[in-house]
Design a protein around this motif. Structure first.
Motif, PDB file in Angstrom:
ATOM      1  N   THR A   1       0.814  -1.219   0.000  1.00 29.00           N
ATOM      2  CA  THR A   1       0.000   0.000   0.000  1.00 29.00           C
ATOM      3  C   THR A   1       0.850   1.272   0.000  1.00 29.00           C
ATOM      4  O   THR A   1       2.073   1.229   0.151  1.00 29.00           O
ATOM      5  CB  THR A   1      -0.934  -0.012   1.222  1.00 29.00           C
ATOM      6  OG1 THR A   1      -0.178  -0.353   2.390  1.00 29.00           O
ATOM      7  CG2 THR A   1      -2.033  -1.038   1.043  1.00 29.00           C
TER       8      THR A   1
ATOM      9  N   GLN B   1      -9.121   7.461 -10.412  1.00 26.77           N
ATOM     10  CA  GLN B   1      -9.633   6.939  -9.152  1.00 26.77           C
ATOM     11  C   GLN B   1      -9.232   7.878  -8.012  1.00 26.77           C
ATOM     12  O   GLN B   1      -8.125   8.409  -7.989  1.00 26.77           O
ATOM     13  CB  GLN B   1      -9.056   5.543  -8.896  1.00 26.77           C
ATOM     14  CG  GLN B   1      -9.543   4.897  -7.609  1.00 26.77           C
ATOM     15  CD  GLN B   1      -8.894   3.530  -7.377  1.00 26.77           C
ATOM     16  OE1 GLN B   1      -8.038   3.088  -8.154  1.00 26.77           O
ATOM     17  NE2 GLN B   1      -9.292   2.859  -6.304  1.00 26.77           N
TER      18      GLN B   1
ATOM     19  N   LEU C   1      -8.715   8.085  -3.964  1.00 22.67           N
ATOM     20  CA  LEU C   1      -8.574   7.343  -2.722  1.00 22.67           C
ATOM     21  C   LEU C   1      -8.793   8.293  -1.548  1.00 22.67           C
ATOM     22  O   LEU C   1      -8.302   9.423  -1.561  1.00 22.67           O
ATOM     23  CB  LEU C   1      -7.174   6.729  -2.612  1.00 22.67           C
ATOM     24  CG  LEU C   1      -6.746   5.755  -3.709  1.00 22.67           C
ATOM     25  CD1 LEU C   1      -5.318   5.279  -3.442  1.00 22.67           C
ATOM     26  CD2 LEU C   1      -7.694   4.569  -3.807  1.00 22.67           C
TER      27      LEU C   1
ATOM     28  N   ILE D   1      -3.989   2.201   1.793  1.00 25.20           N
ATOM     29  CA  ILE D   1      -4.857   2.349   0.625  1.00 25.20           C
ATOM     30  C   ILE D   1      -3.980   2.156  -0.620  1.00 25.20           C
ATOM     31  O   ILE D   1      -2.760   2.300  -0.567  1.00 25.20           O
ATOM     32  CB  ILE D   1      -5.538   3.732   0.574  1.00 25.20           C
ATOM     33  CG1 ILE D   1      -4.499   4.873   0.658  1.00 25.20           C
ATOM     34  CG2 ILE D   1      -6.580   3.853   1.677  1.00 25.20           C
ATOM     35  CD1 ILE D   1      -5.069   6.263   0.510  1.00 25.20           C
ATOM     36  N   GLN D   2      -4.624   1.838  -1.743  1.00 28.65           N
ATOM     37  CA  GLN D   2      -3.871   1.645  -2.978  1.00 28.65           C
ATOM     38  C   GLN D   2      -4.806   1.767  -4.179  1.00 28.65           C
ATOM     39  O   GLN D   2      -5.988   1.400  -4.116  1.00 28.65           O
ATOM     40  CB  GLN D   2      -3.204   0.250  -2.987  1.00 28.65           C
ATOM     41  CG  GLN D   2      -2.279  -0.009  -4.166  1.00 28.65           C
ATOM     42  CD  GLN D   2      -1.165   0.998  -4.296  1.00 28.65           C
ATOM     43  OE1 GLN D   2      -1.347   2.024  -4.939  1.00 28.65           O
ATOM     44  NE2 GLN D   2      -0.011   0.712  -3.676  1.00 28.65           N
ATOM     45  N   PHE D   3      -4.259   2.308  -5.265  1.00 27.50           N
ATOM     46  CA  PHE D   3      -5.014   2.415  -6.504  1.00 27.50           C
ATOM     47  C   PHE D   3      -5.183   1.022  -7.129  1.00 27.50           C
ATOM     48  O   PHE D   3      -4.380   0.119  -6.902  1.00 27.50           O
ATOM     49  CB  PHE D   3      -4.292   3.323  -7.496  1.00 27.50           C
ATOM     50  CG  PHE D   3      -4.225   4.761  -7.062  1.00 27.50           C
ATOM     51  CD1 PHE D   3      -5.357   5.562  -7.105  1.00 27.50           C
ATOM     52  CD2 PHE D   3      -3.029   5.317  -6.634  1.00 27.50           C
ATOM     53  CE1 PHE D   3      -5.301   6.896  -6.698  1.00 27.50           C
ATOM     54  CE2 PHE D   3      -2.961   6.644  -6.237  1.00 27.50           C
ATOM     55  CZ  PHE D   3      -4.099   7.433  -6.270  1.00 27.50           C
TER      56      PHE D   3
END
Length: 292
Positions: free
Chosen positions: A201, A269, A271, A285-287
């Motif tokens: 992440t 995207q 986040l 978190i991660q794309f």
């Protein structure tokens, strides 16, 4: 005194200018020539300047890139000279923090596969964290046409056009040889997708020295290039050192938090994450990966 030294320097400079303007040949005085000769022993002057086998090295493109036959190979988008600019061991996970992109974390995939890119492609720091596919086009490559994906973590200030600085392990992986005595390779490269190589992440590094009216953050290990960032609704300003600066518009920063962070990726995207305090941390978190 200082005035005498200044006068002597001015007179010497004037003498040199006069000598240069009056003759096309610049002659050293016998005293200066003797001083110059004293720096060298005769055998040093006669010694071949190409030592340690450099003179016997081959240079240029592998023949497959100049052939029109069935074994012909094509170069990638940007022709390049790649030169070892870092050590021969992989860096640690935090080994890039002192480089131009300021990353506080580098994924396992790229600790031996990283590069510094020239100003022509640095894009004010927005190229930091992007990946490039590098192809070995050099005549000394064990396997001409072999390609490896690496991550941009640094600015190469002395690189022209598409030239790059490359990690020592990357050099050896591409070419199959050690960089001594010739640490450069004819390469070509193109931008590539990072997402297949990043499985963890995004990490946030808080820049030391912040205050109630200024903070800056570096976001590392993103699968997608980050195009914009916000904290508590304030849009951050991206700096050339790849930190995102926050000058709050709603008064002083309350250290008690919380802090709402939003990141916009190149895949459009967004986040979002809430953190309790401003400290370097794993945002968890991660794309999404780029569809194949």
């Amino acid at each position: 005194g200082a005035a005498d030294a200044s006068d002597a320097f001015s007179k010497a400079a004037s003498d040199i200018e006069l000598a240069g303007s009056s003759s096309s040949t610049f002659l050293l005085s016998p005293e200066d020539q003797a001083l110059l000769d004293g720096f060298f022993e005769p055998e040093e002057i006669e010694q071949d300047i190409f030592s340690d086998g450099v003179a016997t090295q081959s240079y240029g493109l592998a023949p497959q890139f100049e052939s029109k036959g069935p074994d012909a190979l094509s170069r990638l988008q940007y022709p390049s000279i790649g030169t070892v600019g870092y050590g021969m061991s992989p860096m640690s996970s935090y080994g890039a923090v002192s480089l131009s992109c300021g990353f506080g974390y580098v994924d396992d995939s790229f600790r031996g596969r990283f590069v510094g890119i020239g100003k022509a492609f640095y894009n004010q720091g927005f190229t930091c964290g992007r990946c490039i596919k590098i192809q070995c086009d050099d005549i000394t490559c064990d396997e001409p046409g072999k390609a490896v994906v690496a991550q941009v973590v640094d600015l190469c200030g002395e690189c022209f056009d598409g030239d790059i600085n490359i990690a020592g392990p990357l050099f050896k992986e591409l070419s199959g040889r050690n960089p001594n005595p010739n640490p450069s390779l004819a390469l070509s490269w193109e931008f590539s997708d990072c997402s297949p190589y990043i499985n963890t992440t995004i990490k946030m590094l808080v820049k030391p020295g912040g205050s109630a009216y200024y903070q800056a953050f570096n976001f590392a290990n993103a699968r997608q290039p980050i195009l914009a960032a916000q904290v508590n609704g304030d849009r951050l300003r991206h700096e050339t050192n790849n930190f995102w600066s926050w000058n709050p518009t709603k008064g002083a920063i309350d250290p008690r938090g919380p802090f709402d962070i939003a990141l916009l990726g190149a895949n459009k995207q967004v986040l979002r994450v809430r953190i309790p305090r401003l400290s370097s941390s794993d945002l968890k978190i991660q794309f999404a990966a780029t569809p194949t």
